[in-house]
Write a protein that holds these residues in place. Structure first.
Motif, PDB file in Angstrom:
ATOM      1  N   GLY A 169       0.784  -1.229   0.000  1.00 11.11           N
ATOM      2  CA  GLY A 169       0.000   0.000   0.000  1.00 11.11           C
ATOM      3  C   GLY A 169       0.812   1.273   0.000  1.00 11.11           C
ATOM      4  N   ILE A 170       2.090   1.194  -0.358  1.00 13.79           N
ATOM      5  CA  ILE A 170       2.941   2.381  -0.374  1.00 13.79           C
ATOM      6  C   ILE A 170       2.347   3.430  -1.323  1.00 13.79           C
ATOM      7  CG2 ILE A 170       5.226   3.241  -0.997  1.00 13.79           C
ATOM      8  CD1 ILE A 170       5.162   1.610   1.613  1.00 13.79           C
ATOM      9  N   HIS A 171       2.258   4.682  -0.831  1.00 13.89           N
ATOM     10  CA  HIS A 171       1.598   5.755  -1.572  1.00 13.89           C
ATOM     11  C   HIS A 171       2.529   6.421  -2.580  1.00 13.89           C
ATOM     12  CE1 HIS A 171      -2.064   6.762   1.188  1.00 13.89           C
ATOM     13  NE2 HIS A 171      -1.856   5.465   1.119  1.00 13.89           N
ATOM     14  N   SER A 172       1.944   7.314  -3.342  1.00 15.61           N
ATOM     15  CA  SER A 172       2.647   7.990  -4.439  1.00 15.61           C
ATOM     16  C   SER A 172       3.635   9.053  -3.960  1.00 15.61           C
ATOM     17  CB  SER A 172       1.630   8.604  -5.400  1.00 15.61           C
ATOM     18  OG  SER A 172       0.652   9.346  -4.679  1.00 15.61           O
ATOM     19  N   ILE A 188      13.755  -5.443   0.776  1.00 16.22           N
ATOM     20  CA  ILE A 188      12.382  -5.319   1.258  1.00 16.22           C
ATOM     21  C   ILE A 188      11.442  -5.397   0.065  1.00 16.22           C
ATOM     22  CG2 ILE A 188      10.720  -3.722   2.304  1.00 16.22           C
ATOM     23  CD1 ILE A 188      13.055  -2.585   3.959  1.00 16.22           C
ATOM     24  N   SER A 189      10.405  -6.195   0.182  1.00 18.89           N
ATOM     25  CA  SER A 189       9.406  -6.304  -0.882  1.00 18.89           C
ATOM     26  C   SER A 189       8.424  -5.137  -0.773  1.00 18.89           C
ATOM     27  CB  SER A 189       8.643  -7.628  -0.763  1.00 18.89           C
ATOM     28  OG  SER A 189       7.579  -7.685  -1.692  1.00 18.89           O
ATOM     29  N   VAL A 190       8.207  -4.424  -1.869  1.00 22.26           N
ATOM     30  CA  VAL A 190       7.353  -3.243  -1.863  1.00 22.26           C
ATOM     31  C   VAL A 190       6.221  -3.411  -2.879  1.00 22.26           C
ATOM     32  CG1 VAL A 190       7.227  -0.766  -2.305  1.00 22.26           C
ATOM     33  CG2 VAL A 190       9.221  -1.718  -1.124  1.00 22.26           C
ATOM     34  N   ALA A 191       4.980  -3.316  -2.414  1.00 22.01           N
ATOM     35  CA  ALA A 191       3.800  -3.301  -3.289  1.00 22.01           C
ATOM     36  C   ALA A 191       3.096  -1.976  -3.091  1.00 22.01           C
ATOM     37  CB  ALA A 191       2.868  -4.461  -2.959  1.00 22.01           C
ATOM     38  N   THR A 192       3.009  -1.173  -4.128  1.00 23.34           N
ATOM     39  CA  THR A 192       2.369   0.134  -4.053  1.00 23.34           C
ATOM     40  C   THR A 192       0.859   0.004  -4.158  1.00 23.34           C
ATOM     41  OG1 THR A 192       2.443   0.473  -6.439  1.00 23.34           O
ATOM     42  CG2 THR A 192       4.403   1.140  -5.171  1.00 23.34           C
ATOM     43  N   VAL A 193       0.170   1.126  -3.982  1.00 23.13           N
ATOM     44  CA  VAL A 193      -1.279   1.139  -4.195  1.00 23.13           C
ATOM     45  C   VAL A 193      -1.602   0.692  -5.618  1.00 23.13           C
ATOM     46  CG1 VAL A 193      -3.332   2.595  -4.285  1.00 23.13           C
ATOM     47  CG2 VAL A 193      -1.669   2.916  -2.448  1.00 23.13           C
ATOM     48  N   ALA A 194      -0.815   1.164  -6.588  1.00 17.79           N
ATOM     49  CA  ALA A 194      -1.029   0.767  -7.984  1.00 17.79           C
ATOM     50  C   ALA A 194      -0.856  -0.739  -8.162  1.00 17.79           C
ATOM     51  CB  ALA A 194      -0.065   1.526  -8.896  1.00 17.79           C
ATOM     52  N   ASP A 195       0.116  -1.323  -7.474  1.00 15.90           N
ATOM     53  CA  ASP A 195       0.317  -2.771  -7.552  1.00 15.90           C
ATOM     54  C   ASP A 195      -0.896  -3.522  -7.011  1.00 15.90           C
ATOM     55  OD1 ASP A 195       2.924  -2.530  -8.615  1.00 15.90           O
ATOM     56  OD2 ASP A 195       3.799  -2.380  -6.609  1.00 15.90           O
ATOM     57  N   GLU A 197      -3.988  -2.388  -6.922  1.00 19.95           N
ATOM     58  CA  GLU A 197      -5.093  -2.203  -7.859  1.00 19.95           C
ATOM     59  C   GLU A 197      -4.935  -3.112  -9.079  1.00 19.95           C
ATOM     60  OE1 GLU A 197      -4.974   1.986  -8.585  1.00 19.95           O
ATOM     61  OE2 GLU A 197      -6.301   2.443  -6.885  1.00 19.95           O
ATOM     62  N   LYS A 198      -3.710  -3.323  -9.506  1.00 16.59           N
ATOM     63  CA  LYS A 198      -3.461  -4.136 -10.699  1.00 16.59           C
ATOM     64  C   LYS A 198      -3.606  -5.628 -10.419  1.00 16.59           C
ATOM     65  CE  LYS A 198      -0.020  -4.996 -14.321  1.00 16.59           C
ATOM     66  NZ  LYS A 198       1.318  -4.633 -14.854  1.00 16.59           N
ATOM     67  N   ALA A 199      -2.989  -6.089  -9.336  1.00 15.90           N
ATOM     68  CA  ALA A 199      -2.955  -7.526  -9.051  1.00 15.90           C
ATOM     69  C   ALA A 199      -4.099  -7.996  -8.173  1.00 15.90           C
ATOM     70  CB  ALA A 199      -1.617  -7.894  -8.396  1.00 15.90           C
ATOM     71  N   GLY A 200      -4.690  -7.066  -7.397  1.00 19.62           N
ATOM     72  CA  GLY A 200      -5.723  -7.440  -6.447  1.00 19.62           C
ATOM     73  C   GLY A 200      -5.132  -7.710  -5.080  1.00 19.62           C
ATOM     74  N   ILE A 201      -5.839  -7.310  -4.046  1.00 21.30           N
ATOM     75  CA  ILE A 201      -5.316  -7.439  -2.693  1.00 21.30           C
ATOM     76  C   ILE A 201      -5.104  -8.895  -2.296  1.00 21.30           C
ATOM     77  CG2 ILE A 201      -7.587  -7.397  -1.570  1.00 21.30           C
ATOM     78  CD1 ILE A 201      -4.318  -5.774  -0.253  1.00 21.30           C
ATOM     79  N   GLN A 202      -5.943  -9.795  -2.777  1.00 21.28           N
ATOM     80  CA  GLN A 202      -5.767 -11.204  -2.423  1.00 21.28           C
ATOM     81  C   GLN A 202      -4.446 -11.747  -2.944  1.00 21.28           C
ATOM     82  OE1 GLN A 202      -9.247 -13.385  -3.692  1.00 21.28           O
ATOM     83  NE2 GLN A 202     -10.439 -12.716  -1.928  1.00 21.28           N
ATOM     84  N   ASN A 203      -4.126 -11.435  -4.192  1.00 17.40           N
ATOM     85  CA  ASN A 203      -2.870 -11.918  -4.762  1.00 17.40           C
ATOM     86  C   ASN A 203      -1.663 -11.286  -4.082  1.00 17.40           C
ATOM     87  OD1 ASN A 203      -4.045 -13.645  -6.672  1.00 17.40           O
ATOM     88  ND2 ASN A 203      -4.327 -11.984  -8.137  1.00 17.40           N
ATOM     89  N   VAL A 204      -1.750  -9.993  -3.767  1.00 16.62           N
ATOM     90  CA  VAL A 204      -0.628  -9.308  -3.135  1.00 16.62           C
ATOM     91  C   VAL A 204      -0.372  -9.869  -1.743  1.00 16.62           C
ATOM     92  CG1 VAL A 204       0.190  -7.095  -2.232  1.00 16.62           C
ATOM     93  CG2 VAL A 204      -0.871  -7.198  -4.493  1.00 16.62           C
ATOM     94  N   VAL A 205      -1.422 -10.011  -0.952  1.00 14.74           N
ATOM     95  CA  VAL A 205      -1.250 -10.530   0.409  1.00 14.74           C
ATOM     96  C   VAL A 205      -0.817 -11.992   0.399  1.00 14.74           C
ATOM     97  CG1 VAL A 205      -2.438 -11.078   2.561  1.00 14.74           C
ATOM     98  CG2 VAL A 205      -2.814  -8.876   1.454  1.00 14.74           C
ATOM     99  N   SER A 206      -1.431 -12.783  -0.446  1.00  6.41           N
ATOM    100  CA  SER A 206      -1.046 -14.196  -0.524  1.00  6.41           C
ATOM    101  C   SER A 206       0.409 -14.339  -0.929  1.00  6.41           C
ATOM    102  CB  SER A 206      -1.943 -14.939  -1.526  1.00  6.41           C
ATOM    103  OG  SER A 206      -3.286 -14.937  -1.099  1.00  6.41           O
ATOM    104  N   GLY A 207       0.851 -13.489  -1.866  1.00  5.25           N
ATOM    105  CA  GLY A 207       2.247 -13.522  -2.288  1.00  5.25           C
ATOM    106  C   GLY A 207       3.187 -13.125  -1.173  1.00  5.25           C
ATOM    107  N   ALA A 208       2.792 -12.109  -0.390  1.00  7.39           N
ATOM    108  CA  ALA A 208       3.632 -11.664   0.726  1.00  7.39           C
ATOM    109  C   ALA A 208       3.755 -12.755   1.782  1.00  7.39           C
ATOM    110  CB  ALA A 208       3.041 -10.394   1.337  1.00  7.39           C
TER     111      ALA A 208
END
Length: 299
Positions: A169-172, A188-195, A197-208
């Motif tokens: 959820g790192i901001h702009s 450190i693994s970084v997923a932005t807000v745009a990431d 929105e693109k991948a979906g929160i389920q995929n981002v969290v599951s990946g983390a």
């Protein structure tokens, strides 16, 4: 005054059960002495509890009711008067004394409480950290262990490998190029807000979570409420436009809480005194209850 409807179980009544066999433990950590921006986040743990009467134990969209989950509220730790140097030692000591519980939820307080809470797990080479945050929290430690420094402090002074940190959820316009480069240098693994929105929160969290499971025995989750869009969090000094929606963040919190390796979650950076009509406090309460709902998926 809330209507006492036996068919509409309220979250505040659930929280007050004081179960000896608690599956979830709730702890208030009312500290704001390390805030870079003037804040009364120390008022928030009690203020957010008072909002629970507005919520039920049933999430109608997820079809989850956590009423049968046992809980114990430890109340607030007496850390509000402590300065930024005294507070971490006291918080870590108190956290180490807590009874072992499948999931502990810490109500902050500012983000400076995260570092001692993570340290309470002991060997950081086996601990993973997921942060939902607008910021990297890797400011330099020149001014002490402030609320903008917990991740850097954990890495540079406490021995947490940078690869054990996943940020979501790192901001702009909320960080600098120098601090992003630091994150990259530390793996450190970084997923932005745009990431998200693109991948979906389920995929981002599951990946983390999957990334950390390969390295860690336990996972700590830090939920900095300023990851929300500023319109949803007027009580967060660090909130900016362009953040996550409450629904997206709640789903992310739920997914984390549903995993048995996640042992603790903190909710931080809400200034109860600066809030407008309880909007941010309600958002925080919603997220805490989303964690409780997620926990039911373990059992």
């Amino acid at each position: 005054m809330a209507i006492n409807d036996p068919y509409w179980p309220r979250a505040d009544v659930w929280l007050a059960q004081e179960a000896d066999d608690a599956q979830i433990r709730v702890v208030g950590v009312p500290s704001s002495s390390a805030s870079l921006s003037l804040s009364r986040a120390d008022m928030t743990p009690q203020a957010v509890r008072q909002r629970f009467s507005r919520f039920s134990t049933f999430h109608g969209e997820w079809g989850i009711d956590f009423e049968s989950v046992t809980v114990y509220d430890e109340g607030n730790w007496p850390v509000s008067p402590l300065d930024m140097y005294e507070m971490p030692n006291r918080v870590e000591a108190l956290a180490r004394e807590l009874p072992e519980t499948p999931l502990t939820l810490f109500l902050g307080g500012d983000n400076a409480i995260t570092r001692p809470l993570v340290n309470s797990f002991g060997d950081l080479t086996r601990v993973g950290v997921i942060t939902f945050d607008a910021h990297h929290d890797v400011r330099t430690l020149d001014l002490g262990p402030a609320n903008g420094t917990p991740i850097r402090g954990l890495i540079e002074q406490d021995g947490l490998p940078g690869a054990h940190v996943s940020q979501i959820g790192i901001h702009s316009f909320a960080n600098s190029r120098i601090y992003r480069d630091y994150c990259d240098d530390q793996y450190i693994s970084v997923a932005t807000v745009a990431d998200v929105e693109k991948a979906g929160i389920q995929n981002v969290v599951s990946g983390a979570i999957e990334r950390l499971l390969a390295r860690c025995d336990v996972i700590f989750v830090d939920v900095d409420i300023d990851v929300l869009d500023a319109s949803l969090a007027p009580g967060c000094p660090g909130a900016r436009p362009g953040g996550l929606s409450l629904r997206t963040l709640a789903e992310g919190v739920r997914l984390c809480a549903s995993h048995p390796r996640v042992r603790a979650i903190d909710f931080v950076e809400v200034d109860a005194q600066a809030d407008i009509n309880g909007l941010t406090l309600d958002a925080m309460a919603h997220l805490v209850l989303a964690a409780c709902a997620g926990f039911t998926e373990r059992i």
